[in-house]
Design a protein around this motif. Structure first.
Motif, PDB file in Angstrom:
ATOM      1  N   ASN A  48      -4.100   5.451  -3.653  1.00  0.00           N
ATOM      2  CA  ASN A  48      -5.134   6.364  -4.174  1.00  0.00           C
ATOM      3  C   ASN A  48      -4.517   7.592  -4.848  1.00  0.00           C
ATOM      4  OD1 ASN A  48      -4.246   7.940  -2.080  1.00  0.00           O
ATOM      5  ND2 ASN A  48      -6.217   8.057  -1.004  1.00  0.00           N
ATOM      6  N   LEU A  49      -3.194   7.606  -4.944  1.00  0.00           N
ATOM      7  CA  LEU A  49      -2.439   8.693  -5.611  1.00  0.00           C
ATOM      8  C   LEU A  49      -2.706  10.068  -4.987  1.00  0.00           C
ATOM      9  CD1 LEU A  49      -2.620   7.604  -9.384  1.00  0.00           C
ATOM     10  CD2 LEU A  49      -0.839   7.105  -7.697  1.00  0.00           C
ATOM     11  N   SER A  50      -3.066  10.105  -3.698  1.00  0.00           N
ATOM     12  CA  SER A  50      -3.297  11.399  -3.044  1.00  0.00           C
ATOM     13  C   SER A  50      -1.993  12.182  -2.949  1.00  0.00           C
ATOM     14  CB  SER A  50      -3.934  11.231  -1.666  1.00  0.00           C
ATOM     15  OG  SER A  50      -3.196  10.318  -0.895  1.00  0.00           O
ATOM     16  N   ASN A  53      13.956   9.462  10.325  1.00  0.00           N
ATOM     17  CA  ASN A  53      13.652  10.421   9.235  1.00  0.00           C
ATOM     18  C   ASN A  53      14.257   9.922   7.928  1.00  0.00           C
ATOM     19  OD1 ASN A  53      13.250  12.086  11.699  1.00  0.00           O
ATOM     20  ND2 ASN A  53      12.713  13.575  10.130  1.00  0.00           N
ATOM     21  N   VAL A  54      13.382   9.582   6.985  1.00  0.00           N
ATOM     22  CA  VAL A  54      13.833   9.000   5.722  1.00  0.00           C
ATOM     23  C   VAL A  54      13.989  10.127   4.688  1.00  0.00           C
ATOM     24  CG1 VAL A  54      13.357   7.208   4.014  1.00  0.00           C
ATOM     25  CG2 VAL A  54      12.407   7.000   6.333  1.00  0.00           C
ATOM     26  N   TYR A  55      15.037  10.030   3.851  1.00  0.00           N
ATOM     27  CA  TYR A  55      15.218  11.033   2.795  1.00  0.00           C
ATOM     28  C   TYR A  55      15.759  10.325   1.553  1.00  0.00           C
ATOM     29  CZ  TYR A  55      20.236  10.713   3.458  1.00  0.00           C
ATOM     30  OH  TYR A  55      21.520  10.228   3.513  1.00  0.00           O
ATOM     31  N   THR A  89       0.879  -1.178   0.000  1.00  0.00           N
ATOM     32  CA  THR A  89       0.000   0.000   0.000  1.00  0.00           C
ATOM     33  C   THR A  89       0.914   1.226   0.000  1.00  0.00           C
ATOM     34  OG1 THR A  89      -0.109   0.285   2.385  1.00  0.00           O
ATOM     35  CG2 THR A  89      -1.719  -1.244   1.395  1.00  0.00           C
ATOM     36  N   GLY A  90       0.488   2.287  -0.701  1.00  0.00           N
ATOM     37  CA  GLY A  90       1.335   3.482  -0.774  1.00  0.00           C
ATOM     38  C   GLY A  90       2.566   3.265  -1.648  1.00  0.00           C
ATOM     39  N   GLY A  91       2.505   2.295  -2.536  1.00  0.00           N
ATOM     40  CA  GLY A  91       3.663   1.954  -3.379  1.00  0.00           C
ATOM     41  C   GLY A  91       3.944   2.954  -4.480  1.00  0.00           C
ATOM     42  N   LYS A 142      -8.894   8.749   9.943  1.00  0.00           N
ATOM     43  CA  LYS A 142      -9.599   8.042   8.856  1.00  0.00           C
ATOM     44  C   LYS A 142      -8.617   7.191   8.058  1.00  0.00           C
ATOM     45  CE  LYS A 142     -13.538  11.071   8.076  1.00  0.00           C
ATOM     46  NZ  LYS A 142     -13.915  12.328   7.443  1.00  0.00           N
ATOM     47  N   ILE A 143      -7.435   7.736   7.796  1.00  0.00           N
ATOM     48  CA  ILE A 143      -6.448   7.004   6.984  1.00  0.00           C
ATOM     49  C   ILE A 143      -5.600   6.086   7.869  1.00  0.00           C
ATOM     50  CG2 ILE A 143      -4.498   7.244   5.377  1.00  0.00           C
ATOM     51  CD1 ILE A 143      -5.664  10.077   4.734  1.00  0.00           C
ATOM     52  N   ASN A 144      -5.016   6.674   8.920  1.00  0.00           N
ATOM     53  CA  ASN A 144      -4.000   5.933   9.683  1.00  0.00           C
ATOM     54  C   ASN A 144      -4.577   4.963  10.712  1.00  0.00           C
ATOM     55  OD1 ASN A 144      -2.281   7.408   8.132  1.00  0.00           O
ATOM     56  ND2 ASN A 144      -1.449   8.660   9.764  1.00  0.00           N
TER      57      ASN A 144
HETATM   58  N1  LIG Z   1       9.192   9.910   5.275  1.00  0.00           N
HETATM   59  C1  LIG Z   1       9.614   9.612   6.514  1.00  0.00           C
HETATM   60  O1  LIG Z   1      10.610  10.155   6.986  1.00  0.00           O
HETATM   61  C2  LIG Z   1       8.872   8.592   7.342  1.00  0.00           C
HETATM   62  C3  LIG Z   1       9.305   8.348   8.656  1.00  0.00           C
HETATM   63  C4  LIG Z   1       8.623   7.401   9.428  1.00  0.00           C
HETATM   64  C5  LIG Z   1       7.565   6.700   8.881  1.00  0.00           C
HETATM   65  N2  LIG Z   1       7.161   6.975   7.606  1.00  0.00           N
HETATM   66  C6  LIG Z   1       6.031   6.216   7.067  1.00  0.00           C
HETATM   67  O2  LIG Z   1       6.399   5.670   5.807  1.00  0.00           O
HETATM   68  C7  LIG Z   1       5.235   5.537   4.990  1.00  0.00           C
HETATM   69  C8  LIG Z   1       5.461   6.151   3.619  1.00  0.00           C
HETATM   70  O3  LIG Z   1       5.730   7.540   3.756  1.00  0.00           O
HETATM   71  P1  LIG Z   1       6.274   8.446   2.551  1.00  0.00           P
HETATM   72  O4  LIG Z   1       7.217   9.427   3.143  1.00  0.00           O
HETATM   73  O5  LIG Z   1       6.738   7.571   1.437  1.00  0.00           O
HETATM   74  O6  LIG Z   1       4.954   9.239   2.148  1.00  0.00           O
HETATM   75  P2  LIG Z   1       4.234   9.480   0.718  1.00  0.00           P
HETATM   76  O7  LIG Z   1       3.180  10.496   0.978  1.00  0.00           O
HETATM   77  O8  LIG Z   1       5.252   9.747  -0.331  1.00  0.00           O
HETATM   78  O9  LIG Z   1       3.595   8.060   0.433  1.00  0.00           O
HETATM   79  C9  LIG Z   1       2.318   7.690   0.910  1.00  0.00           C
HETATM   80  C10 LIG Z   1       1.607   6.985  -0.232  1.00  0.00           C
HETATM   81  O10 LIG Z   1       0.370   6.499   0.270  1.00  0.00           O
HETATM   82  C11 LIG Z   1      -0.668   6.896  -0.632  1.00  0.00           C
HETATM   83  N3  LIG Z   1      -1.878   7.054   0.186  1.00  0.00           N
HETATM   84  C12 LIG Z   1      -2.114   7.983   1.148  1.00  0.00           C
HETATM   85  N4  LIG Z   1      -3.333   7.796   1.676  1.00  0.00           N
HETATM   86  C13 LIG Z   1      -3.876   6.713   1.049  1.00  0.00           C
HETATM   87  C14 LIG Z   1      -5.121   6.028   1.165  1.00  0.00           C
HETATM   88  N5  LIG Z   1      -6.048   6.426   2.045  1.00  0.00           N
HETATM   89  N6  LIG Z   1      -5.349   4.960   0.355  1.00  0.00           N
HETATM   90  C15 LIG Z   1      -4.405   4.564  -0.545  1.00  0.00           C
HETATM   91  N7  LIG Z   1      -3.220   5.174  -0.702  1.00  0.00           N
HETATM   92  C16 LIG Z   1      -2.960   6.235   0.090  1.00  0.00           C
HETATM   93  C17 LIG Z   1      -0.207   8.180  -1.278  1.00  0.00           C
HETATM   94  O11 LIG Z   1      -0.825   8.442  -2.528  1.00  0.00           O
HETATM   95  C18 LIG Z   1       1.298   7.899  -1.419  1.00  0.00           C
HETATM   96  O12 LIG Z   1       1.574   7.239  -2.631  1.00  0.00           O
HETATM   97  C19 LIG Z   1       4.085   6.173   5.781  1.00  0.00           C
HETATM   98  O13 LIG Z   1       3.393   5.157   6.479  1.00  0.00           O
HETATM   99  C20 LIG Z   1       4.804   7.066   6.779  1.00  0.00           C
HETATM  100  O14 LIG Z   1       4.038   7.300   7.938  1.00  0.00           O
HETATM  101  C21 LIG Z   1       7.779   7.901   6.820  1.00  0.00           C
END
Ligand SMILES: NC(=O)c1ccc[n+]([C@@H]2O[C@H](COP(=O)([O-])OP(=O)(O)OC[C@H]3O[C@@H](n4cnc5c(N)ncnc54)[C@H](O)[C@@H]3O)[C@@H](O)[C@H]2O)c1
Length: 307
Positions: free
Chosen positions: A32-34, A170-172, A6-8, A90-92
């Motif tokens: 969902n490409l949000s 913190n991912v980058y 999910t979120g791929g 709602k999402i998390n």
């Molecule tokens: N970026 C960081 O530093 C970090 C740190 C800790 C945890 N995380 C976790 O890693 C995961 C990915 O984060 P990211 O930084 O890649 O964010 P991102 O916003 O780039 O990716 C999230 C993806 O989920 C999709 N999405 C969001 N809501 C959705 C829904 N309701 N249904 C279907 N798809 C949905 C979005 O379209 C997006 O493609 C998340 O769970 C985030 O909490 C990220």
């Protein structure tokens, strides 16, 4: 194996999809490409344009029969979650529940849940922070990630669901959204490329900016590969154990630019942690994983990508 991410289409999930595809797995993406983009998705992966909270998720599972679910979809901004806790829930929270219910109905083999190291532990005295440190989240984002971890314990006890929780620092890296409210590395790089002056947020007790543990996204993707067959029932920190202030991060990034400006300074935002750094001893032991890209190298690669 067949793996549903999910979120791929997002920043981290798409690198995880690349890693699974390159390792020979079959990848299905639900997004969902949000905030994600189809441009991020590997050619060999199949996309279902769907919300994780939708009833249609059941049809995807019925058709694809995934063996592993790797759950990255989320509302990711701490600031947005403090402004709109209901949307975050709602999402998390509810989105996760729909995914868990669907996963147990279809008897998947393993669920990988992506949680957060920083927002779950809150501001701690013990740094780097180990997994057994009490959780004291200070934002709805952190609270809902913590709730997710508790739901996994319930589904494991009640339904025998096998799971691993990865708590990222913190991912980058490449593909991180520079226009959102999270992701300071991409925000700084984007500002500098656009000729703007970035803002460094700080607390009075940490005048050089917040303390953070920055981990490169390809290292994160490798951790997911390892978690596909290791670490059942475990919560595992994924970071570097190295602390960097936001000021030092800015200096490191700006050294990669010609004539960078001095940054602006501002007070920390509601929900921002003052300090966060993860102890990664458990990841080394249980997942046989450790980070391989240091901050300088990771930032150089990221600046090259955004340029
Ligand atoms: N970026 C960081 O530093 C970090 C740190 C800790 C945890 N995380 C976790 O890693 C995961 C990915 O984060 P990211 O930084 O890649 O964010 P991102 O916003 O780039 O990716 C999230 C993806 O989920 C999709 N999405 C969001 N809501 C959705 C829904 N309701 N249904 C279907 N798809 C949905 C979005 O379209 C997006 O493609 C998340 O769970 C985030 O909490 C990220």
């Amino acid at each position: 194996m067949k793996i549903l991410i999910t979120g791929g289409a997002g920043f981290i999930g798409s690198h995880v999809a690349d890693a699974y595809v390159n390792a020979g797995h079959e990848v299905i993406i639900v997004d969902n490409l949000s905030t994600g983009s189809t441009k991020n998705i590997p050619k060999k992966a199949k996309l279902y344009l769907l919300d994780i909270g939708a009833q249609e998720l059941d049809k995807v599972f019925e058709l694809e029969k995934p063996e592993i679910v790797d759950h990255h979809a989320a509302q990711i901004s701490v600031t947005v979650s403090t402004r709109d806790p209901i949307q975050d829930a709602k999402i998390n929270a509810l989105g996760l529940l729909n995914l868990l219910e669907t996963s147990v109905r279809h008897s998947i083999k393993k669920f990988i849940f992506i949680s957060t190291g920083g927002a779950i532990y809150g501001d701690t005295e013990i740094m780097p922070t180990p997994e057994d440190h009490p959780s004291q989240p200070i934002s709805p984002y952190g609270i809902h990630k913590y709730l997710g971890e508790q739901y996994l314990r319930f589904y494991a006890e009640q339904h025998g669901l096998k799971y691993t929780v990865l708590r990222y620092s913190n991912v980058y890296g490449p593909r991180q959204n520079p226009l959102g409210e999270a992701g300071v590395v991409s925000i700084f790089i984007n500002s500098l490329l656009g000729g703007e002056t970035p803002t460094v947020f700080s607390y009075p007790e940490e005048p050089d900016g917040m303390l953070r543990d920055y981990v490169y996204v390809e290292d994160i993707a490798r951790a997911n590969l390892q978690a596909a067959d290791k670490g059942v029932g475990e919560l595992i920190n994924i970071g570097t154990g190295v602390t960097t202030t936001t000021g030092a991060l800015y200096r490191e990034i700006s050294s990669l630019f010609k004539n960078p400006p001095e940054p602006k300074w501002a007070d920390a935002r509601p929900g921002d942690l003052c300090r966060s750094c993860l102890d990664i001893g458990k990841a080394k032991k249980i997942l046989a994983w450790s980070p391989s890209v240091d901050l300088h190298e990771g930032l150089s690669r990221t600046v090259k990508y955004f340029s």
